[in-house]
Scaffold this active site. Structure first.
Site, PDB file in Angstrom:
ATOM      1  N   ARG A  91       0.854  -1.195   0.000  1.00 32.52           N
ATOM      2  CA  ARG A  91       0.000   0.000   0.000  1.00 32.52           C
ATOM      3  C   ARG A  91       0.887   1.241   0.000  1.00 32.52           C
ATOM      4  O   ARG A  91       1.964   1.232   0.604  1.00 32.52           O
ATOM      5  CB  ARG A  91      -0.880   0.036   1.248  1.00 32.52           C
ATOM      6  CG  ARG A  91      -1.765  -1.176   1.417  1.00 32.52           C
ATOM      7  CD  ARG A  91      -2.529  -1.098   2.724  1.00 32.52           C
ATOM      8  NE  ARG A  91      -3.468   0.012   2.726  1.00 32.52           N
ATOM      9  CZ  ARG A  91      -4.650  -0.019   2.144  1.00 32.52           C
ATOM     10  NH1 ARG A  91      -5.064  -1.107   1.532  1.00 32.52           N
ATOM     11  NH2 ARG A  91      -5.453   1.018   2.176  1.00 32.52           N
ATOM     12  N   HIS A 115      13.413  -2.370  -2.399  1.00 34.62           N
ATOM     13  CA  HIS A 115      12.812  -2.692  -3.693  1.00 34.62           C
ATOM     14  C   HIS A 115      13.804  -3.505  -4.523  1.00 34.62           C
ATOM     15  O   HIS A 115      14.989  -3.167  -4.589  1.00 34.62           O
ATOM     16  CB  HIS A 115      12.435  -1.403  -4.427  1.00 34.62           C
ATOM     17  CG  HIS A 115      11.683  -1.685  -5.687  1.00 34.62           C
ATOM     18  ND1 HIS A 115      10.356  -2.083  -5.671  1.00 34.62           N
ATOM     19  CD2 HIS A 115      12.071  -1.669  -6.978  1.00 34.62           C
ATOM     20  CE1 HIS A 115       9.968  -2.294  -6.919  1.00 34.62           C
ATOM     21  NE2 HIS A 115      10.988  -2.054  -7.728  1.00 34.62           N
TER      22      HIS A 115
HETATM   23  C1  GRF Z   1      10.707  -7.998  -1.735  1.00 31.05           C
HETATM   24  O1  GRF Z   1      11.250  -8.347  -2.981  1.00 31.05           O
HETATM   25  C2  GRF Z   1      10.761  -6.507  -1.536  1.00 31.05           C
HETATM   26  O2  GRF Z   1      11.854  -5.916  -2.134  1.00 31.05           O
HETATM   27  C3  GRF Z   1       9.510  -6.046  -2.222  1.00 31.05           C
HETATM   28  O3  GRF Z   1       8.551  -7.021  -1.895  1.00 31.05           O
HETATM   29  C4  GRF Z   1       9.210  -8.277  -1.697  1.00 31.05           C
HETATM   30  C5  GRF Z   1       8.776  -8.801  -0.358  1.00 31.05           C
HETATM   31  O4  GRF Z   1       9.277 -10.106  -0.138  1.00 31.05           O
HETATM   32  N1  GRF Z   1       9.158  -4.700  -1.805  1.00 31.05           N
HETATM   33  P1  GRF Z   1       9.198 -10.741   1.316  1.00 31.05           P
HETATM   34  O5  GRF Z   1       7.726 -10.723   1.736  1.00 31.05           O
HETATM   35  O6  GRF Z   1      10.033  -9.914   2.231  1.00 31.05           O
HETATM   36  O7  GRF Z   1       9.706 -12.133   1.172  1.00 31.05           O
END
Ligand code: GRF
Length: 205
Positions: A91, A115
């Site tokens: 969100r 990210h």
């Molecule tokens: C990760 O790749 C993060 O960079 C992105 O969402 C994904 C979350 O993965 N924002 P997790 O739930 O931490 O395994």
């Protein structure tokens, strides 16, 4: 000085949340993960955090975004949270949410996100799959401050990875997640050492 208090927001699997919780446990009381918050009842991250004895909150999507965010701000205030780590939180946060949170920290922006790309390339969902599809010659991970946009805030750290374009997507995902876990937990550790400086939660009278 009291321990830094961190909240993690996550909507999904929670591998980054878990890496942060594990790292916090090695920081000998300098920092604590006060809670993990999710907007999704079925998010595996909730169970994982509970298994690590971390408090969890579920604040599900409401029709009214303002009420949803007010509920979250109430928790942040109750726990006197210094930093928020977004870890797969699906969100966007509103400008008024961001302003309220920074008003508790002398105007500092103490919300970060991770990210799986070298921003500004591939913002938004499915970043790894899109880079793989494009056979991008270089990919990587970005940790950045959060603003109102989608993965647009000021960049704090980036690390590049050169992955073979012929490797399957699953290899890319594994390598990028490993890098994410290392970068996010290193950043958490550096906070506990005062870098960047923390403006501790302070509610204005
Ligand atoms: C990760 O790749 C993060 O960079 C992105 O969402 C994904 C979350 O993965 N924002 P997790 O739930 O931490 O395994």
């Amino acid at each position: 000085m009291r321990p830094l208090r961190v909240a993690i927001f996550a909507s999904g699997t929670g591998s980054n949340a878990l890496a942060l919780i594990n790292k916090a446990q090695t920081l000998s009381g300098a920092l604590e993960i006060s809670f993990v918050l999710s907007d999704k009842a079925m998010a595996p991250v909730l169970k994982k955090a509970q298994e690590m004895s971390v408090r969890t909150y579920l604040v599900e999507k409401k029709l009214d975004r303002h009420n949803h965010e007010q509920e979250i701000l109430k928790l942040l205030r109750e726990h006197r949270i210094d930093w928020i780590f977004l870890a797969g939180y699906m969100r966007l946060l509103s400008g008024s949410f961001l302003r309220q949170f920074s008003s508790w920290h002398e105007g500092a922006s103490q919300i970060v996100n991770i990210h799986p790309s070298l921003l500004p390339a591939y913002p938004g969902a499915e970043a790894i799959a899109r880079a793989h599809q494009d056979r991008a010659s270089q990919t990587g991970v970005t940790v950045h401050f959060v603003d109102e946009g989608m993965d647009t805030g000021e960049i704090i750290i980036q690390e590049a990875l050169n992955l073979p374009s012929e490797a399957p997507l699953s290899d890319w995902v594994d390598a990028i997640h490993r890098l994410e876990h290392r970068m996010y937990s290193n950043f958490l550790e550096s906070l506990s050492l005062g870098k960047p400086r923390t403006f501790y939660f302070e509610e204005n009278p």
